[in-house]
Design a protein around this motif. Structure first.
Motif, PDB file in Angstrom:
ATOM      1  N   VAL A   2       0.833  -1.195   0.000  1.00  0.00           N
ATOM      2  CA  VAL A   2       0.000   0.000   0.000  1.00  0.00           C
ATOM      3  C   VAL A   2       0.872   1.251   0.000  1.00  0.00           C
ATOM      4  O   VAL A   2       1.842   1.353   0.751  1.00  0.00           O
ATOM      5  CB  VAL A   2      -0.923   0.025   1.229  1.00  0.00           C
ATOM      6  CG1 VAL A   2      -1.688   1.337   1.304  1.00  0.00           C
ATOM      7  CG2 VAL A   2      -1.893  -1.155   1.192  1.00  0.00           C
ATOM      8  N   VAL A  24      -3.601   6.205  -4.739  1.00  0.00           N
ATOM      9  CA  VAL A  24      -3.632   5.012  -3.891  1.00  0.00           C
ATOM     10  C   VAL A  24      -3.157   3.802  -4.687  1.00  0.00           C
ATOM     11  O   VAL A  24      -3.710   3.500  -5.745  1.00  0.00           O
ATOM     12  CB  VAL A  24      -5.053   4.747  -3.365  1.00  0.00           C
ATOM     13  CG1 VAL A  24      -5.061   3.539  -2.439  1.00  0.00           C
ATOM     14  CG2 VAL A  24      -5.611   5.965  -2.665  1.00  0.00           C
ATOM     15  N   LEU A  27      -4.660  -0.938  -3.199  1.00  0.00           N
ATOM     16  CA  LEU A  27      -5.994  -0.870  -2.605  1.00  0.00           C
ATOM     17  C   LEU A  27      -6.581  -2.268  -2.472  1.00  0.00           C
ATOM     18  O   LEU A  27      -6.551  -3.041  -3.430  1.00  0.00           O
ATOM     19  CB  LEU A  27      -6.890  -0.009  -3.503  1.00  0.00           C
ATOM     20  CG  LEU A  27      -8.261   0.388  -2.945  1.00  0.00           C
ATOM     21  CD1 LEU A  27      -8.096   1.375  -1.815  1.00  0.00           C
ATOM     22  CD2 LEU A  27      -9.105   0.989  -4.058  1.00  0.00           C
ATOM     23  N   TYR A  32     -12.725  -1.829   2.335  1.00  0.00           N
ATOM     24  CA  TYR A  32     -11.736  -0.830   2.724  1.00  0.00           C
ATOM     25  C   TYR A  32     -12.436   0.475   3.066  1.00  0.00           C
ATOM     26  O   TYR A  32     -13.603   0.686   2.752  1.00  0.00           O
ATOM     27  CB  TYR A  32     -10.695  -0.582   1.611  1.00  0.00           C
ATOM     28  CG  TYR A  32     -11.260  -0.021   0.338  1.00  0.00           C
ATOM     29  CD1 TYR A  32     -11.562  -0.842  -0.739  1.00  0.00           C
ATOM     30  CD2 TYR A  32     -11.490   1.351   0.205  1.00  0.00           C
ATOM     31  CE1 TYR A  32     -12.080  -0.326  -1.912  1.00  0.00           C
ATOM     32  CE2 TYR A  32     -12.010   1.870  -0.975  1.00  0.00           C
ATOM     33  CZ  TYR A  32     -12.312   1.025  -2.020  1.00  0.00           C
ATOM     34  OH  TYR A  32     -12.832   1.535  -3.185  1.00  0.00           O
ATOM     35  N   LEU A  34     -11.297   4.683   3.017  1.00  0.00           N
ATOM     36  CA  LEU A  34     -10.333   5.737   2.730  1.00  0.00           C
ATOM     37  C   LEU A  34     -10.793   7.008   3.418  1.00  0.00           C
ATOM     38  O   LEU A  34     -11.968   7.375   3.328  1.00  0.00           O
ATOM     39  CB  LEU A  34     -10.236   5.993   1.231  1.00  0.00           C
ATOM     40  CG  LEU A  34      -9.439   4.981   0.418  1.00  0.00           C
ATOM     41  CD1 LEU A  34      -9.749   5.116  -1.061  1.00  0.00           C
ATOM     42  CD2 LEU A  34      -7.948   5.157   0.667  1.00  0.00           C
ATOM     43  N   SER A  53     -15.737   1.139   0.721  1.00  0.00           N
ATOM     44  CA  SER A  53     -15.767   0.359  -0.513  1.00  0.00           C
ATOM     45  C   SER A  53     -17.173   0.204  -1.071  1.00  0.00           C
ATOM     46  O   SER A  53     -17.333  -0.197  -2.232  1.00  0.00           O
ATOM     47  CB  SER A  53     -15.136  -1.017  -0.278  1.00  0.00           C
ATOM     48  OG  SER A  53     -15.601  -1.599   0.924  1.00  0.00           O
ATOM     49  N   ASN A  76      -7.674   4.827  -9.190  1.00  0.00           N
ATOM     50  CA  ASN A  76      -7.276   4.631  -7.798  1.00  0.00           C
ATOM     51  C   ASN A  76      -6.824   5.930  -7.161  1.00  0.00           C
ATOM     52  O   ASN A  76      -5.751   6.001  -6.551  1.00  0.00           O
ATOM     53  CB  ASN A  76      -6.188   3.559  -7.691  1.00  0.00           C
ATOM     54  CG  ASN A  76      -6.754   2.169  -7.808  1.00  0.00           C
ATOM     55  OD1 ASN A  76      -7.904   1.930  -7.483  1.00  0.00           O
ATOM     56  ND2 ASN A  76      -5.955   1.261  -8.311  1.00  0.00           N
ATOM     57  N   LEU A  97      -5.811   4.902   4.818  1.00  0.00           N
ATOM     58  CA  LEU A  97      -6.520   3.715   4.328  1.00  0.00           C
ATOM     59  C   LEU A  97      -6.576   2.652   5.413  1.00  0.00           C
ATOM     60  O   LEU A  97      -5.585   2.392   6.092  1.00  0.00           O
ATOM     61  CB  LEU A  97      -5.797   3.142   3.110  1.00  0.00           C
ATOM     62  CG  LEU A  97      -6.223   1.745   2.627  1.00  0.00           C
ATOM     63  CD1 LEU A  97      -7.642   1.783   2.070  1.00  0.00           C
ATOM     64  CD2 LEU A  97      -5.256   1.211   1.585  1.00  0.00           C
TER      65      LEU A  97
END
Length: 124
Positions: A2, A24, A27, A32, A34, A53, A76, A97
């Motif tokens: 990451v 990012v 990922l 996830y 962020l 997500s 991303n 993240l």
């Protein structure tokens, strides 16, 4: 692996806008969260906005209606559109993240596993 790399900070006048970006890599494919956090010297790191997500978003009360968090899945990239900036918004802004989408329910910065290096925003 990451990696989070922020960009887009700068110095603006009150009332102006800025858009922060966070590139990012690594990922997670499924769950996830962020987030954007900010910090000024001597103060605790503060959560600003987050997206998970599933596309759900959340904002700290002080930025609701002024900031928008979004994600470009194809590239991303995480964004934070900041409008009507105030001097109180001045801070170092960090992208973070976590590999758990339920982290969106928490503003504790310690919940996030990965961090960028930050980008400075100054509003005068």
């Amino acid at each position: 692996h990451v990696q989070l790399v922020e960009s887009g900070g700068g110095s603006v006048q009150a009332g102006e806008s800025l858009t922060l970006s966070c590139a990012v890599s690594g990922l997670p494919h499924s769950s996830y969260c962020l987030g954007w956090f900010r910090q000024t010297p001597g103060k605790e790191r503060e959560g600003v906005a987050a997206i998970d997500s599933d596309g759900r978003t959340t904002y700290v009360e002080s930025v609701k209606g002024r900031f928008t968090i979004s994600q470009d899945n194809a590239k991303n990239t995480l964004y934070l559109q900041m409008n009507s900036l105030e001097p109180e918004d001045s801070a170092m802004y960090y992208c973070a993240l976590d590999d758990n989408k339920f982290t969106i329910g928490s503003w504790y910065w310690q919940e996030y596993k990965h961090w960028g290096q930050g980008t400075q925003v100054t509003v005068s």
